[in-house]
Design an enzyme around this catalytic site. Sequence first.
Site, PDB file in Angstrom:
ATOM      1  N   SER A 271      29.653  71.946-133.653  1.00 22.54           N
ATOM      2  CA  SER A 271      30.161  72.261-132.323  1.00 22.54           C
ATOM      3  C   SER A 271      29.309  71.583-131.268  1.00 22.54           C
ATOM      4  O   SER A 271      28.188  71.132-131.534  1.00 22.54           O
ATOM      5  CB  SER A 271      30.150  73.775-132.093  1.00 22.54           C
ATOM      6  OG  SER A 271      28.805  74.254-132.069  1.00 22.54           O
ATOM      7  N   LYS A 272      29.820  71.527-130.054  1.00 14.52           N
ATOM      8  CA  LYS A 272      29.066  70.939-128.945  1.00 14.52           C
ATOM      9  C   LYS A 272      27.764  71.719-128.724  1.00 14.52           C
ATOM     10  O   LYS A 272      26.709  71.139-128.486  1.00 14.52           O
ATOM     11  CB  LYS A 272      29.935  70.966-127.674  1.00 14.52           C
ATOM     12  CG  LYS A 272      29.254  70.420-126.428  1.00 14.52           C
ATOM     13  CD  LYS A 272      29.149  68.916-126.465  1.00 14.52           C
ATOM     14  CE  LYS A 272      28.825  68.324-125.096  1.00 14.52           C
ATOM     15  NZ  LYS A 272      27.523  68.745-124.563  1.00 14.52           N
ATOM     16  N   ARG A 273      27.845  73.037-128.848  1.00 12.53           N
ATOM     17  CA  ARG A 273      26.650  73.859-128.643  1.00 12.53           C
ATOM     18  C   ARG A 273      25.597  73.566-129.699  1.00 12.53           C
ATOM     19  O   ARG A 273      24.414  73.375-129.385  1.00 12.53           O
ATOM     20  CB  ARG A 273      27.035  75.338-128.675  1.00 12.53           C
ATOM     21  CG  ARG A 273      25.854  76.285-128.498  1.00 12.53           C
ATOM     22  CD  ARG A 273      26.315  77.738-128.596  1.00 12.53           C
ATOM     23  NE  ARG A 273      27.317  78.049-127.589  1.00 12.53           N
ATOM     24  CZ  ARG A 273      27.940  79.227-127.513  1.00 12.53           C
ATOM     25  NH1 ARG A 273      27.661  80.181-128.405  1.00 12.53           N
ATOM     26  NH2 ARG A 273      28.838  79.447-126.569  1.00 12.53           N
TER      27      ARG A 273
ATOM     28  N   ALA B 285      25.344  70.877-131.515  1.00 12.98           N
ATOM     29  CA  ALA B 285      24.885  69.494-131.354  1.00 12.98           C
ATOM     30  C   ALA B 285      23.844  69.386-130.250  1.00 12.98           C
ATOM     31  O   ALA B 285      22.821  68.710-130.407  1.00 12.98           O
ATOM     32  CB  ALA B 285      26.077  68.588-131.055  1.00 12.98           C
ATOM     33  N   ASP B 286      24.094  70.051-129.130  1.00 12.17           N
ATOM     34  CA  ASP B 286      23.130  70.021-128.022  1.00 12.17           C
ATOM     35  C   ASP B 286      21.800  70.633-128.454  1.00 12.17           C
ATOM     36  O   ASP B 286      20.727  70.108-128.126  1.00 12.17           O
ATOM     37  CB  ASP B 286      23.687  70.774-126.816  1.00 12.17           C
ATOM     38  CG  ASP B 286      24.831  70.027-126.143  1.00 12.17           C
ATOM     39  OD1 ASP B 286      24.977  68.819-126.402  1.00 12.17           O
ATOM     40  OD2 ASP B 286      25.575  70.657-125.364  1.00 12.17           O
TER      41      ASP B 286
END
Length: 548
Positions: free
Chosen positions: A317-319, A321-322
């Site tokens: 997910s973007k979260r 990955a960040d």
Amino acid sequence: MDLSGFRKAPDNLRTVEEPVLTGLLPQCGRAEMSAPRSLFGDLSVLILSQLTFYDSTMADGSVRVRFAPSPTGLLHIGGLRTALYNYLFARKHDGDFLLRIEDTDQERYVEDAEQNIIEALTWTGLSYDEGPEVGGDYGPYRQSERSDHYREYAQTLVEAGAAYYAFDTEEELEALREQAGDGATAYDASTRRDMRNSLTMDDDEVARKVDDGNDHVVRLKVPRQRTIHFQDEVRGGVTFDSEEVDDQVLLKSDGLPTYHLANVVDDHLMEISHVIRGEEWLSSTPKHVLMYEALGWEPPTFAHLPLIMSPDGGKLSKRDADRLGIPVYVTDYKEAGYEPEGLLNFLALLGWNPGTEQELFALDEMAEAFSLERVGTSGVQFDLDKLRWVNEHYVRDLSVDELADRARPVVEEEGYEVSDDRLRTICDLVQERIQVAPEVVTNNRYFFEDPETYEEEGVQKRWKDESADLLLTYADRLEDIEDSDTDIIETELRDLADEEDVGAGAIIHPARLSVSGRSYGPGVFGLMAAVGREACIRRMRRAAEELG
């Protein structure tokens, strides 16, 4: 008869599950002739049901695949992998690779997202044969420009009894969601008779509402107690119970199609032979199969690619990955200085196994080796360290001039003034020690500015009682010379070591520490020549003063 050679089907083969003579009798079309038992007997029918034949859509080179992103944001790294696999499959089979922009979701539409998609494909070298700005015989290639097609086929589905009009208000749909208990919209065969639609209303009322322009949608009518089966090139036979499938909205109240209707209509009209897409679309495929069936169209061959997983497990997910420092957009990789060939090489192996020990592939080599039968079904963890390892090999393959060209924007962005000749010298020194081009600067700032600190472990190990005096003497000797190329810098150091009766390392190691702040790096004499005589003298005198 030995059937062992027919049991595993490569990409240009298809398994015939019914006794069809396609491929055995060239004069017959693929769906035109069946094998009657009276002609072949029961055993022949059994054999034919297991045989694999060349699919005519591939034997004649007519493979057509598409990458069909929605312009709702920047192109995701998973989207690029989907594009890559479609591209490789098309090139492997001398087919066509299409770009189709699925821009019917106006609420989520993002300005410039289409341009970002095109730029990402251009940067990575995934050239498409048909699509926006390129054209082709099956255009237009933006779904927003194809609306008439969708309305026509939505009406065809309604007339065939495979779809229906629904007039439910948002309040009524919300009540249905609450009734479902888990918040899911359970608009399906079990609930549609309780809703306001053309299945529960008389024909005159339906016609009046449609004619009066009342808000309505068109929904797929999923049959009851039906097993929906299709073959997947990656997963084999896939089966869904129709009770698991909802009555999907096909045409929205604004007259625009959902992904599902537009996808099926366009894939048919554009003569797409293979639909290669992410696993997240697997659960939508039974809906698509039902539409193909209702419209009397032969579906394409499906292949659903495994999910890209977080290193911690679960979908990336973007979260996540960040948090893990993993870029998720193709643009991020370009800005971070990754080589497009390295990124594609890494993504190709993120789900596909070539069956050999080879890990580095040029794009044409990938296309030659690629096959859907070697794509796995399990999710694949994203390994940023592996990507960097792959990329460093492509960095090493660059010429010094190419690497300098890539490093120049970073040099200027950091505000350093460096001549082209000096930058090429620096690149030559560090090329074997970096994994992405910007690291010419970001990992080697001592070439461009004085170090602010000294590596603690290096000082403890390499800085001796006599180091300061030796460095000060060496600095004086360098100040007395006019030229400061690599050979002269080395000669002066070794002559001093002989005069002081010490090993060259007694000067080399503290010299490296004082000039770069580190105990490691490229050859010290080349390093000092690239830093420059005046900077070396200044840094050695400062280190002697600070480290004593």
